[in-house]
Design a protein around this motif. Structure first.
Motif, PDB file in Angstrom:
ATOM      1  N   VAL A   1       0.754  -1.264  -0.081  1.00 43.72           N
ATOM      2  CA  VAL A   1      -0.098   0.049   0.150  1.00 43.72           C
ATOM      3  C   VAL A   1       0.881   1.243  -0.031  1.00 43.72           C
ATOM      4  CG1 VAL A   1      -1.649   1.458   1.294  1.00 43.72           C
ATOM      5  CG2 VAL A   1      -1.854  -1.125   1.044  1.00 43.72           C
ATOM      6  N   ASN A   2       1.936   1.190   0.805  1.00 43.29           N
ATOM      7  CA  ASN A   2       2.955   2.451   0.887  1.00 43.29           C
ATOM      8  C   ASN A   2       3.510   2.447  -0.542  1.00 43.29           C
ATOM      9  OD1 ASN A   2       3.858   4.442   2.606  1.00 43.29           O
ATOM     10  ND2 ASN A   2       5.846   3.581   2.015  1.00 43.29           N
ATOM     11  N   ASN A   3       4.328   1.470  -0.888  1.00 44.87           N
ATOM     12  CA  ASN A   3       5.072   1.574  -2.033  1.00 44.87           C
ATOM     13  C   ASN A   3       4.477   1.190  -3.355  1.00 44.87           C
ATOM     14  OD1 ASN A   3       7.152   2.095  -0.292  1.00 44.87           O
ATOM     15  ND2 ASN A   3       7.448  -0.136  -0.066  1.00 44.87           N
ATOM     16  N   GLY A   4       3.343   0.900  -3.566  1.00 48.90           N
ATOM     17  CA  GLY A   4       2.629   0.700  -4.829  1.00 48.90           C
ATOM     18  C   GLY A   4       2.886  -0.771  -5.346  1.00 48.90           C
ATOM     19  N   THR A   5       2.203  -1.114  -6.550  1.00 48.51           N
ATOM     20  CA  THR A   5       2.611  -2.088  -7.270  1.00 48.51           C
ATOM     21  C   THR A   5       2.381  -1.900  -8.676  1.00 48.51           C
ATOM     22  OG1 THR A   5       0.367  -3.282  -7.586  1.00 48.51           O
ATOM     23  CG2 THR A   5       1.533  -3.722  -5.301  1.00 48.51           C
ATOM     24  N   PRO A   6       2.563  -2.954  -9.766  1.00 49.99           N
ATOM     25  CA  PRO A   6       2.286  -2.427 -10.920  1.00 49.99           C
ATOM     26  C   PRO A   6       0.828  -2.095 -11.388  1.00 49.99           C
ATOM     27  CG  PRO A   6       3.632  -4.168 -10.942  1.00 49.99           C
ATOM     28  CD  PRO A   6       3.451  -4.187  -9.508  1.00 49.99           C
ATOM     29  N   ARG A   7      -0.069  -2.562 -10.410  1.00 50.60           N
ATOM     30  CA  ARG A   7      -1.428  -2.376 -10.667  1.00 50.60           C
ATOM     31  C   ARG A   7      -2.267  -1.680  -9.763  1.00 50.60           C
ATOM     32  NH1 ARG A   7       0.010  -7.503 -11.049  1.00 50.60           N
ATOM     33  NH2 ARG A   7      -0.230  -7.862  -8.939  1.00 50.60           N
ATOM     34  N   MET A   8      -1.499  -1.058  -8.700  1.00 53.69           N
ATOM     35  CA  MET A   8      -2.047  -0.178  -7.721  1.00 53.69           C
ATOM     36  C   MET A   8      -0.969   1.005  -7.265  1.00 53.69           C
ATOM     37  SD  MET A   8      -2.731  -1.453  -3.786  1.00 53.69           S
ATOM     38  CE  MET A   8      -1.556  -1.472  -3.256  1.00 53.69           C
ATOM     39  N   GLU A   9      -1.726   2.215  -7.326  1.00 51.46           N
ATOM     40  CA  GLU A   9      -0.950   3.235  -6.803  1.00 51.46           C
ATOM     41  C   GLU A   9      -0.381   3.348  -5.595  1.00 51.46           C
ATOM     42  OE1 GLU A   9      -3.360   6.356  -8.033  1.00 51.46           O
ATOM     43  OE2 GLU A   9      -2.968   6.078 -10.284  1.00 51.46           O
ATOM     44  N   ALA A  10       0.935   4.049  -5.471  1.00 48.32           N
ATOM     45  CA  ALA A  10       1.486   3.949  -3.965  1.00 48.32           C
ATOM     46  C   ALA A  10       0.662   5.156  -3.308  1.00 48.32           C
ATOM     47  CB  ALA A  10       2.826   4.314  -4.162  1.00 48.32           C
ATOM     48  N   ARG A  11       0.779   4.941  -1.808  1.00 50.67           N
ATOM     49  CA  ARG A  11       0.157   6.031  -0.881  1.00 50.67           C
ATOM     50  C   ARG A  11       0.999   6.732  -0.311  1.00 50.67           C
ATOM     51  NH1 ARG A  11      -5.503   5.334  -1.419  1.00 50.67           N
ATOM     52  NH2 ARG A  11      -5.459   7.251  -0.340  1.00 50.67           N
ATOM     53  N   GLN A  12       2.432   6.368  -0.181  1.00 48.88           N
ATOM     54  CA  GLN A  12       3.463   7.060   0.360  1.00 48.88           C
ATOM     55  C   GLN A  12       3.164   7.564   2.027  1.00 48.88           C
ATOM     56  OE1 GLN A  12       6.902   7.689  -1.749  1.00 48.88           O
ATOM     57  NE2 GLN A  12       6.161   5.790  -1.356  1.00 48.88           N
ATOM     58  N   MET A  13       2.367   7.073   2.738  1.00 47.98           N
ATOM     59  CA  MET A  13       1.604   7.568   3.901  1.00 47.98           C
ATOM     60  C   MET A  13       3.126   7.885   4.923  1.00 47.98           C
ATOM     61  SD  MET A  13       0.368   4.416   3.567  1.00 47.98           S
ATOM     62  CE  MET A  13       0.526   2.756   4.244  1.00 47.98           C
ATOM     63  N   VAL A  14       4.213   7.001   4.791  1.00 45.44           N
ATOM     64  CA  VAL A  14       5.317   7.126   5.667  1.00 45.44           C
ATOM     65  C   VAL A  14       6.001   8.349   5.058  1.00 45.44           C
ATOM     66  CG1 VAL A  14       7.345   5.825   6.575  1.00 45.44           C
ATOM     67  CG2 VAL A  14       5.426   4.690   6.220  1.00 45.44           C
ATOM     68  N   GLU A  15       6.333   8.644   4.038  1.00 42.61           N
ATOM     69  CA  GLU A  15       7.052   9.690   3.311  1.00 42.61           C
ATOM     70  C   GLU A  15       6.152  10.861   3.709  1.00 42.61           C
ATOM     71  OE1 GLU A  15       6.793   6.537   2.194  1.00 42.61           O
ATOM     72  OE2 GLU A  15       8.854   6.015   1.814  1.00 42.61           O
ATOM     73  N   LEU A  16       4.868  10.856   3.504  1.00 41.21           N
ATOM     74  CA  LEU A  16       4.217  11.925   3.663  1.00 41.21           C
ATOM     75  C   LEU A  16       4.398  12.574   5.156  1.00 41.21           C
ATOM     76  CD1 LEU A  16       0.993  11.256   1.515  1.00 41.21           C
ATOM     77  CD2 LEU A  16       2.574  13.184   1.101  1.00 41.21           C
ATOM     78  N   ALA A  17       4.229  11.525   6.160  1.00 41.30           N
ATOM     79  CA  ALA A  17       4.248  11.891   7.359  1.00 41.30           C
ATOM     80  C   ALA A  17       5.739  12.458   7.537  1.00 41.30           C
ATOM     81  CB  ALA A  17       3.884  10.653   8.456  1.00 41.30           C
ATOM     82  N   MET A  18       6.529  11.711   7.037  1.00 42.56           N
ATOM     83  CA  MET A  18       7.921  12.435   7.544  1.00 42.56           C
ATOM     84  C   MET A  18       8.018  13.726   6.838  1.00 42.56           C
ATOM     85  SD  MET A  18      10.111  10.433   8.895  1.00 42.56           S
ATOM     86  CE  MET A  18      11.626  11.323   8.554  1.00 42.56           C
ATOM     87  N   GLY A  19       7.357  14.149   5.902  1.00 41.84           N
ATOM     88  CA  GLY A  19       7.429  15.648   5.196  1.00 41.84           C
ATOM     89  C   GLY A  19       6.744  16.386   6.426  1.00 41.84           C
ATOM     90  N   ASP A  20       5.827  15.802   6.914  1.00 42.78           N
ATOM     91  CA  ASP A  20       5.089  16.819   8.035  1.00 42.78           C
ATOM     92  C   ASP A  20       6.078  17.043   9.345  1.00 42.78           C
ATOM     93  OD1 ASP A  20       2.993  16.847   6.362  1.00 42.78           O
ATOM     94  OD2 ASP A  20       1.615  15.473   7.533  1.00 42.78           O
ATOM     95  N   LEU A  21       6.692  15.953   9.643  1.00 45.21           N
ATOM     96  CA  LEU A  21       7.760  16.141  10.575  1.00 45.21           C
ATOM     97  C   LEU A  21       8.751  16.908  10.539  1.00 45.21           C
ATOM     98  CD1 LEU A  21       7.913  12.440  12.224  1.00 45.21           C
ATOM     99  CD2 LEU A  21       6.773  14.454  13.173  1.00 45.21           C
ATOM    100  N   ILE A  22       9.316  16.988   9.321  1.00 44.46           N
ATOM    101  CA  ILE A  22      10.552  17.867   8.791  1.00 44.46           C
ATOM    102  C   ILE A  22       9.878  19.472   8.842  1.00 44.46           C
ATOM    103  CG2 ILE A  22      11.925  18.613   6.860  1.00 44.46           C
ATOM    104  CD1 ILE A  22      12.204  15.582   6.164  1.00 44.46           C
ATOM    105  N   MET A  23       8.734  19.504   8.534  1.00 39.68           N
ATOM    106  CA  MET A  23       8.180  20.890   8.359  1.00 39.68           C
ATOM    107  C   MET A  23       7.912  21.391  10.071  1.00 39.68           C
ATOM    108  SD  MET A  23       5.249  22.650   6.391  1.00 39.68           S
ATOM    109  CE  MET A  23       3.775  21.753   6.856  1.00 39.68           C
ATOM    110  N   SER A  24       7.659  20.463  10.900  1.00 40.26           N
ATOM    111  CA  SER A  24       7.291  20.783  12.439  1.00 40.26           C
ATOM    112  C   SER A  24       8.743  21.118  13.039  1.00 40.26           C
ATOM    113  CB  SER A  24       7.004  19.405  13.051  1.00 40.26           C
ATOM    114  OG  SER A  24       5.629  19.217  12.833  1.00 40.26           O
TER     115      SER A  24
END
Lengths: 142, 145
Positions: B113-136
């Motif tokens: 779910v986080n990284n995606g597959t050939p048939r499913m788009e990635a959600r990148q929730m960990v990377e997005l949360a890291m972006g929020d933390l860096i901003m904090s």
């Protein structure tokens, strides 16, 4: 700045600095958000890319100001045929990294600041070998 | 002039108080705890929901990761006490000093779910949360990224 201009600016960076100059892929080999699914379901390319833009949180940057900063991830998932090694996909990965690494890109009224991309082998799924290039970015609403 | 002297005195008092707090390490521990909780909230909010099993399985551990899964059938929702348990775990951060802190998920499909597959788009929730933390982190002035 609007989300339309932000997304267009990021896609423009990818299109102009990777797709247009790469010998590994053409415009038909890129799947953008909500477009271009059919071509690659059939597996008609040895290499293709899904380019996604995922926006995260937006926050006001300064007291008494309406300037907001939006963070997000531009994700290029590179798929190459399984069993063919990783030279082809890593060559394209290098092109993507060099196009985005620590770069500021202005297009259509939006200025996007890209941080350092991360590269991760995700591995094999069916007939495809996947490598992700995750590119953190932020943009300020002027 | 009297007002100015008063302001300077107040400023001095606050600076000294901040210095004592900073020297005792409270500031850093508070920031670590806040970042852990912010990270947990952020990554949970970015996680897509179908049955709720994936979103349910985010947790915080200190020192080492856990292999525990929190939902058994994917149909259970958070009980009243469980969010409090997560907060209690995160609040151990000051006692744990500078140990490694984990925000993790043990659902077996979390990575696709986080990284995606050939048939499913990635959600990148960990990377997005890291972006929020860096901003904090940038906003607290702890470090420049």
């Amino acid at each position: 700045m609007t989300f339309v201009t932000v997304h267009n600016a990021i896609r423009n960076r990818f299109s102009a600095n990777v797709v247009a100059s790469s010998s590994a892929i053409g415009t038909d080999d890129v799947v953008y958000d909500n477009i271009g699914f059919e071509a690659h379901d059939a597996g008609d390319s040895a290499l293709w890319v899904r380019f996604q833009i995922l926006t995260g949180e937006s926050e006001v940057r300064e007291l008494g100001s309406s300037v907001a900063r939006t963070t997000g991830i531009a994700l290029a998932s590179v798929f190459s045929l399984a069993g063919r090694g990783d030279n082809l996909s890593l060559g394209l990965v290098d092109e993507i990294v060099s196009a985005f690494k620590s770069t500021t890109h202005t297009y259509g009224g939006a200025t996007i600041v890209f941080r350092t991309p991360s590269v991760q082998h995700i591995g094999r799924d069916g007939s495809w070998w996947q490598t992700n290039v995750s590119i953190p970015f932020y943009t300020d609403d002027a | 002039m009297a007002l100015l002297k008063s302001n300077v005195a107040e400023f001095n008092t606050k600076i000294l108080a901040w210095g004592k707090m900073h020297k005792s390490g409270i500031t850093m521990n508070t920031i670590v705890r806040k970042l852990l909780l912010d990270g947990l909230v952020s990554v949970t909010n970015y996680t897509p929901v179908d049955t709720g099993y994936l979103r349910y399985n985010w947790t915080v551990t200190i020192g080492r990761p856990t292999s525990e899964k929190f939902g058994t059938e994917g149909l259970k929702t958070l009980t009243y006490s469980e969010p409090q348990n997560l907060q209690a775990e995160a609040s151990k951060a000051p006692k744990a000093g500078f140990n490694v802190h984990y925000i993790q998920n043990n659902a077996n499909y979390a990575e696709p779910v986080n990284n995606g597959t050939p048939r499913m788009e990635a959600r990148q929730m960990v990377e997005l949360a890291m972006g929020d933390l860096i901003m904090s982190v940038n906003e607290t002035g702890v470090m420049a990224v």
